[in-house]
Design a protein around this motif. Structure first.
Motif, PDB file in Angstrom:
ATOM      1  N   GLN A   1      25.862   4.421  -3.694  1.00 19.79           N
ATOM      2  CA  GLN A   1      26.702   3.944  -2.178  1.00 19.79           C
ATOM      3  C   GLN A   1      25.708   3.124  -1.488  1.00 19.79           C
ATOM      4  O   GLN A   1      24.894   2.765  -1.572  1.00 19.79           O
TER       5      GLN A   1
ATOM      6  N   SER B   1      28.203  17.248  -5.971  1.00 24.19           N
ATOM      7  CA  SER B   1      28.164  18.431  -6.860  1.00 24.19           C
ATOM      8  C   SER B   1      29.671  18.952  -7.225  1.00 24.19           C
ATOM      9  O   SER B   1      29.710  19.692  -8.224  1.00 24.19           O
ATOM     10  N   SER B   2      30.593  18.388  -6.556  1.00 21.52           N
ATOM     11  CA  SER B   2      31.908  18.633  -7.053  1.00 21.52           C
ATOM     12  C   SER B   2      32.504  17.848  -8.238  1.00 21.52           C
ATOM     13  O   SER B   2      33.719  18.173  -8.758  1.00 21.52           O
TER      14      SER B   2
ATOM     15  N   ASP C   1      31.916  11.178   4.759  1.00 17.99           N
ATOM     16  CA  ASP C   1      30.799  11.862   4.162  1.00 17.99           C
ATOM     17  C   ASP C   1      30.769  12.275   2.804  1.00 17.99           C
ATOM     18  O   ASP C   1      30.653  13.220   2.355  1.00 17.99           O
TER      19      ASP C   1
ATOM     20  N   MET D   1      28.868  11.700  -0.048  1.00 17.88           N
ATOM     21  CA  MET D   1      27.730  12.082  -0.606  1.00 17.88           C
ATOM     22  C   MET D   1      27.776  13.622  -0.868  1.00 17.88           C
ATOM     23  O   MET D   1      27.348  14.140  -1.856  1.00 17.88           O
ATOM     24  N   GLN D   2      28.340  14.386   0.023  1.00 16.25           N
ATOM     25  CA  GLN D   2      28.194  15.749  -0.093  1.00 16.25           C
ATOM     26  C   GLN D   2      29.123  16.470  -1.304  1.00 16.25           C
ATOM     27  O   GLN D   2      28.935  17.656  -1.619  1.00 16.25           O
ATOM     28  N   TYR D   3      29.965  15.452  -1.847  1.00 14.16           N
ATOM     29  CA  TYR D   3      30.865  15.850  -2.900  1.00 14.16           C
ATOM     30  C   TYR D   3      30.260  15.672  -4.313  1.00 14.16           C
ATOM     31  O   TYR D   3      30.783  15.772  -5.273  1.00 14.16           O
TER      32      TYR D   3
END
Lengths: 428, 428
Positions: A390, B336-337, B330, B332-334
């Protein structure tokens, strides 16, 4: 056993002869047809091959969980204890192989990292008949379990009298998700492409005969595979401190696997060489699998007498054996001299079969000289890595010129424009 | 661009169509012949194939170190700076991938461990002509260097006007040991088996056309190979916060690589889908490599509109793209997906070409859905592991019964006897 006393250069040439591999085009073609058929016709093709090759008429391909449980209940307490000891030590060794991702935020506005993700579904091939080894199931399934693989699908050729209870019990202990009684190239094809009953996997591991190895090679790319395993090998480095009848016993422990197995002793002691050769003859005479071991020892076994310990290691690194015993005084000091080997057994009490069963390190190992570039099967074989980055606008700005210069040097204008699009006035 | 608005189940079927691989038996046969010939005739065969396929009469196969130095001196200061920035970041990223061995001495009398050893010699394939990418050389050679590989041997097809200076300069910067101007299946064969001029390597890495990929697959086992690389791919997950002309530019940055490249956008925003499709048409019209990118977009590109973000990830994990951009709020929150992807680009400023050149993570990545089981090229690809054990007599004694029970269950009497030989009265 054949005893050589030649220079290192001459011995290296002899060793190369022993590692040369060949391809059988007839088998390649036959396997390609089997794979094509299984892709096209699924279960129907698999069943017809099982009838043809294994002489078994299969109704259900899958072995029920009840059958696994029954098999587990039927084995002796001694065998159960042995399998559980093996399980414990394989687990605590392989847990040390677990890998973690990393993240780096040292540069302003930049996050770079790598995440480690287990494979979703893995296939295990377990050979049938006389090569139906419960220990192999533990060695294949437990690292996948530790890696975090969701489903472990085991295949093993059907047997007229049913699959050996020890094999099914090991599958239960190892936590295999489902067992299918299919074998050969057709089982590999089913795992690679999926059929009505057999789920498609991401990776296939486990040893097998030439048909299995050829099929694995052919489906490579469609799925991942572990190394194409060849016949077992043992290389022993020994000096005058070693005990001839122990060395002979260890050489025979690998020779009994396969007529093409390779048992090699390299020593700097002529007396030891002769004594081991004599011992091999003596022990062979009373071995149940004499017919197999004798051919291996005669065709591919040898003893090499070298001038020095460094020369012994130089030659053994050229052999790159699956199993390497270091039966020298103070063996641990030589760890840095070993460049190419699958698994190393240091000292008098690390007899090779200890590693086959209960010590903990994996017994699925590189053969045929592939220890020059391959590793033992491990937890790392059941995960994959994904890099991530990022960047802030300012960080990208700093690298902009370098990116566009490289992109345009490579004639990739759209690459340059993609990065430049981040600096257009009306960008959100 | 094609826009789909279907259920996840229907989309998954469409995605499978896109990842199906085929084998060209004609090419398989031709490549097998080339490999056989190079094995038998060495340099002579390589030279005759270079004349036939590349139209170049070669006297010397090796490019001299002087030529590398001259090429390095001849490139522009901008290019030199760009290559050096790339070198620096590739190095500091890949150093985080370095692996270490371990040792365990928790059980009395038992030492168990694993050592990590670099491969001795590695071969790098660098495509020629319009696909001669200096960045690829850095991406292949630097991880091998960091791993500790002794010799890095590069091959690249000869060019009538000579190899591009940028390619030779990159080889110098990356610390390649020797460069040979040979390409195609004959170069792979030379690396796998060695010739009079080309040294035999332990592993071959680097992308190439169908002949190179087929040859790598055929020599697999003789040497190690990295994954068989297919056409480039980009998958983008975007919501309403993303900027259509940036998404279009990123899709085209991969489409321009190859007519069979794959550019996919998955979104939950219908307006965005239409806007990106329009932008792709607009930007295509003024792209130098329009002829290539247009075919890729038309044949294999698509936009999928899904109902929700979880569905978007579910579909993208089925695609398992080489490059994945997450252009969501946002991002970075993904992390783990994401289950299956080669390299992930998070947020608006992580445009894919940034990762091709200077960010640091490797750009040699799994394609064609192989991100389900493969990793980016890394330092771990240039090392191998060797397990080791040392046991005391007492420690072996404790495990004796389990070992002999398992050995005899598996019908391997010589295994049991080898371990028992350590407890014979007259053992030294």
């Amino acid at each position: 056993m054949k005893i050589y006393k030649k220079s290192l250069a001459e011995m290296k040439k002899i060793v190369v002869r022993y590692t040369t591999q060949t391809t059988d085009l007839q088998i390649e073609k036959q396997v390609a047809e089997i794979i094509e058929n299984v892709r096209a016709k699924g279960d129907e093709a698999v069943k017809s091959y099982e009838k043809k090759f294994d002489g078994v008429d299969l109704d259900e391909l899958r072995i029920s969980n009840n059958q696994l449980e029954e098999a587990y209940q039927s084995i002796s307490p001694e065998l159960k204890d042995a399998l559980k000891l093996a399980e414990k030590n394989i687990k605590n060794y392989h847990e040390m192989e677990l890998q973690h991702g990393f993240v780096d935020a040292a540069q302003p506005g930049i996050i770079r990292g790598q995440k480690v993700t287990p494979l979703e579904r893995v296939g295990l091939y377990v050979p049938g008949g006389t090569a139906a080894y419960p220990s192999t199931i533990l060695m294949n399934a437990l690292p996948a379990k530790i890696a975090g693989v969701d489903e472990i699908v085991m295949v093993t050729p059907p047997q007229k009298d049913g699959i050996a209870p020890a094999v099914l019990a090991a599958a239960k202990i190892a936590g295999v998700t489902a067992v299918y009684q299919i074998g050969g190239a057709q089982a590999i094809a089913a795992l690679a492409y999926g059929t009505e009953s057999v789920p498609r996997v991401n990776k296939i591991v486990g040893p097998g005969n030439i048909f299995v190895a050829t099929a694995k090679k052919q489906v490579f790319g469609q799925v991942a595979i572990d190394m194409v395993a060849g016949p077992s090998e043992i290389g022993i480095l020994a000096d005058e401190t070693a005990t001839p009848y122990q060395l002979a016993a260890d050489l025979l422990s690998q020779a009994e696997h396969d007529k093409r197995a390779r048992a090699i002793l390299i020593t700097n002691n002529e007396e030891l060489a002769t004594a081991v050769s004599d011992e091999v003859e003596k022990q062979l005479a009373v071995l149940p699998r004499k017919a197999i071991a004798e051919v291996a020892i005669k065709d591919r076994g040898f003893i090499a007498i070298m001038d020095s310990v460094p020369e012994m290691f130089a030659l053994m690194n050229e052999v790159a054996p699956e199993h390497l015993e270091v039966q020298l005084a103070d063996p641990m000091q030589y760890l840095s001299s070993i460049r190419n080997a699958g698994s190393v057994f240091l000292g008098k009490y690390a007899s090779e079969p200890l590693g086959d069963y209960v010590a903990g390190p994996n017994h699925v190992l590189p053969t045929g000289g592939t220890a020059k570039f391959s590793s033992p099967l491990g937890v790392y074989d059941f995960v994959k890595k994904t890099s991530f980055i990022q960047f802030s606008k300012e960080a990208l700005q700093k690298d902009l010129k370098a990116i566009t210069t490289l992109a345009r040097t490579e004639g990739l204008e759209a690459h340059a424009r993609a990065v430049e699009s981040r600096f257009k006035g009306d960008a959100k």
